[in-house]
Design a protein around this motif. Structure first.
Motif, mmCIF file in Angstrom:
data_model
loop_
_atom_site.group_PDB
_atom_site.id
_atom_site.type_symbol
_atom_site.label_atom_id
_atom_site.label_comp_id
_atom_site.label_asym_id
_atom_site.label_seq_id
_atom_site.Cartn_x
_atom_site.Cartn_y
_atom_site.Cartn_z
ATOM 1 N N LYS A 107 0.868 -1.178 0.000
ATOM 2 C CA LYS A 107 0.000 0.000 0.000
ATOM 3 C C LYS A 107 0.901 1.222 0.000
ATOM 4 O O LYS A 107 1.691 1.410 0.919
ATOM 5 C CB LYS A 107 -0.884 -0.017 1.251
ATOM 6 C CG LYS A 107 -1.982 1.042 1.267
ATOM 7 C CD LYS A 107 -2.869 0.839 2.498
ATOM 8 C CE LYS A 107 -3.985 1.873 2.547
ATOM 9 N NZ LYS A 107 -4.865 1.676 3.728
ATOM 10 N N PRO A 108 0.849 2.054 -1.045
ATOM 11 C CA PRO A 108 1.791 3.174 -1.167
ATOM 12 C C PRO A 108 1.856 4.050 0.076
ATOM 13 O O PRO A 108 0.833 4.464 0.622
ATOM 14 C CB PRO A 108 1.237 3.962 -2.368
ATOM 15 C CG PRO A 108 0.513 2.941 -3.178
ATOM 16 C CD PRO A 108 -0.091 2.003 -2.171
ATOM 17 N N VAL A 109 3.064 4.285 0.534
ATOM 18 C CA VAL A 109 3.305 5.053 1.750
ATOM 19 C C VAL A 109 3.664 6.492 1.410
ATOM 20 O O VAL A 109 4.538 6.748 0.587
ATOM 21 C CB VAL A 109 4.446 4.417 2.577
ATOM 22 C CG1 VAL A 109 4.848 5.322 3.732
ATOM 23 C CG2 VAL A 109 4.025 3.047 3.094
ATOM 24 N N LYS A 110 2.990 7.432 2.057
ATOM 25 C CA LYS A 110 3.319 8.845 1.902
ATOM 26 C C LYS A 110 4.420 9.254 2.865
ATOM 27 O O LYS A 110 5.366 9.961 2.509
ATOM 28 C CB LYS A 110 2.075 9.707 2.146
ATOM 29 C CG LYS A 110 2.328 11.203 2.020
ATOM 30 C CD LYS A 110 1.053 12.002 2.272
ATOM 31 C CE LYS A 110 1.304 13.507 2.147
ATOM 32 N NZ LYS A 110 0.069 14.277 2.425
ATOM 33 N N GLU A 111 4.309 8.800 4.111
ATOM 34 C CA GLU A 111 5.305 9.140 5.127
ATOM 35 C C GLU A 111 5.301 8.075 6.216
ATOM 36 O O GLU A 111 4.259 7.499 6.542
ATOM 37 C CB GLU A 111 4.992 10.503 5.742
ATOM 38 C CG GLU A 111 6.098 11.044 6.633
ATOM 39 C CD GLU A 111 7.419 11.195 5.896
ATOM 40 O OE1 GLU A 111 8.278 10.311 6.093
ATOM 41 O OE2 GLU A 111 7.578 12.167 5.142
ATOM 42 N N ILE A 112 6.478 7.803 6.754
ATOM 43 C CA ILE A 112 6.594 6.876 7.872
ATOM 44 C C ILE A 112 7.747 7.343 8.751
ATOM 45 O O ILE A 112 8.796 7.740 8.241
ATOM 46 C CB ILE A 112 6.790 5.420 7.388
ATOM 47 C CG1 ILE A 112 6.851 4.459 8.584
ATOM 48 C CG2 ILE A 112 8.025 5.280 6.508
ATOM 49 C CD1 ILE A 112 6.785 2.988 8.187
ATOM 50 N N TYR A 113 7.529 7.337 10.054
ATOM 51 C CA TYR A 113 8.571 7.830 10.951
ATOM 52 C C TYR A 113 8.320 7.330 12.376
ATOM 53 O O TYR A 113 7.237 6.822 12.692
ATOM 54 C CB TYR A 113 8.622 9.365 10.954
ATOM 55 C CG TYR A 113 7.312 10.031 11.321
ATOM 56 C CD1 TYR A 113 6.982 10.277 12.658
ATOM 57 C CD2 TYR A 113 6.406 10.416 10.342
ATOM 58 C CE1 TYR A 113 5.781 10.884 12.999
ATOM 59 C CE2 TYR A 113 5.200 11.023 10.669
ATOM 60 C CZ TYR A 113 4.900 11.255 12.006
ATOM 61 O OH TYR A 113 3.703 11.854 12.329
ATOM 62 N N GLN B 233 -0.783 6.986 1.158
ATOM 63 C CA GLN B 233 -1.153 7.998 0.162
ATOM 64 C C GLN B 233 -2.659 8.175 0.038
ATOM 65 O O GLN B 233 -3.122 9.210 -0.451
ATOM 66 C CB GLN B 233 -0.534 7.631 -1.192
ATOM 67 C CG GLN B 233 0.978 7.788 -1.224
ATOM 68 C CD GLN B 233 1.573 7.571 -2.599
ATOM 69 O OE1 GLN B 233 0.839 7.446 -3.595
ATOM 70 N NE2 GLN B 233 2.881 7.513 -2.685
ATOM 71 N N ASP B 234 -3.433 7.190 0.490
ATOM 72 C CA ASP B 234 -4.889 7.341 0.445
ATOM 73 C C ASP B 234 -5.433 8.101 1.654
ATOM 74 O O ASP B 234 -6.641 8.258 1.811
ATOM 75 C CB ASP B 234 -5.578 5.981 0.313
ATOM 76 C CG ASP B 234 -5.339 5.078 1.523
ATOM 77 O OD1 ASP B 234 -4.711 5.532 2.499
ATOM 78 O OD2 ASP B 234 -5.783 3.912 1.495
#
Length: 266
Positions: free
Chosen positions: A101-107, A150-151
């Motif tokens: 599942k496309p990731v926009k941000e992870i931290y 991204q969703d």
């Protein structure tokens, strides 16, 4: 280049050639080798390690497309043994690259005494609020990790310092084998806290690696083993069974002048 590093270089190059189909797309062997040798030149204790074990460790970084020189991963040496570990930023890179599942941000972030941190459920949706004190060097009370897709949906996980320490004691691979902890826990505990909560968050993310070699390298890179069930050994060059590796290459040695000797193919 010293004779020891030349042996490592030749063994690693042969491994990379034999496993080129397991490498990520656009893998640059020449640059990877150069960066590995640059890092190993400044790595203390390398002379005490087996050249084959060092080459196998560096190979894991190649499978994942991580760069030792850019500190996305490390070859950690302790008492003549070498182990592979990803850095926090290496974990972020892998999650972004291999999540189905496309990731926009992870931290991941540390929460220190005095920081404002809260969890809420608003209209059935979970959310967190975090407002850290500027330049806060207070005691670490916990850590949390967030992934935003991204969703627009998100997942997060939180762990108190007490919980992380219990996991370190009970599930650290290094501790279970030797009764000691890896150097990273001693030198950079905050980074290990972030990596631990991020790694557990990744258990809720569907990561789809391209090859079994990548999957196992990722599992090996985690100091904490969240998988308690015993799994059957898979046919991969990263397994501890030396027969798998030795069937594919023979350790390269050097002549007295330092010239490489061709390895024999079995």
């Amino acid at each position: 280049m010293s004779d020891k590093l030349l042996v490592i270089h030749n063994n690693l190059e042969k491994l990379l050639d034999s496993k080129r189909e397991a490498m990520p797309t656009n893998f640059n062997k020449t640059r990877f080798l150069q960066n590995c040798m640059t890092v190993l030149q400044d790595t203390s204790g390398i002379a005490e390690c087996s050249p084959v074990s060092v080459a196998r460790t560096m190979l894991k970084g190649a499978f994942l497309g991580l760069d030792f020189f850019n500190k996305e991963c490390y070859a950690i040496i302790y008492k003549g043994q070498v182990e592979f570990q990803t850095d926090y930023k290496g974990e972020v890179k892998l999650a972004k690259k291999y999540s189905t599942k496309p990731v926009k941000e992870i931290y991941a972030k540390l929460v220190r005494a005095g920081d404002d941190f809260s969890e809420e459920i608003i209209s059935g949706n979970q959310t967190i609020n975090f407002k850290p004190l500027p330049f806060n060097n207070g005691e670490i009370v916990g850590a949390f990790a967030v992934v935003i897709f991204q969703d627009g949906t998100m997942h997060y996980d939180t762990m108190s310092t007490e919980e992380i320490e219990k996991i370190k004691v009970n599930f650290s691979r290094k501790s279970n084998k030797t009764g000691e902890y890896s150097k990273a826990w001693v030198v950079t505990p905050g980074e290990m806290y972030k990596k631990t909560v991020l790694r557990r968050l990744c258990k809720t993310i569907d990561l789809d690696f391209d090859t079994i070699e990548q999957q196992q390298a990722f599992e090996d890179a985690g100091d904490v083993d969240f998988n308690q069930e015993v799994k059957p050994q898979q046919n991969s060059p990263l397994n501890p069974n030396p027969v798998i590796i030795e069937a594919e290459f023979t350790e390269v040695t050097t002549e007295s002048e330092g010239d490489p000797v061709e390895a024999e193919q079995e």
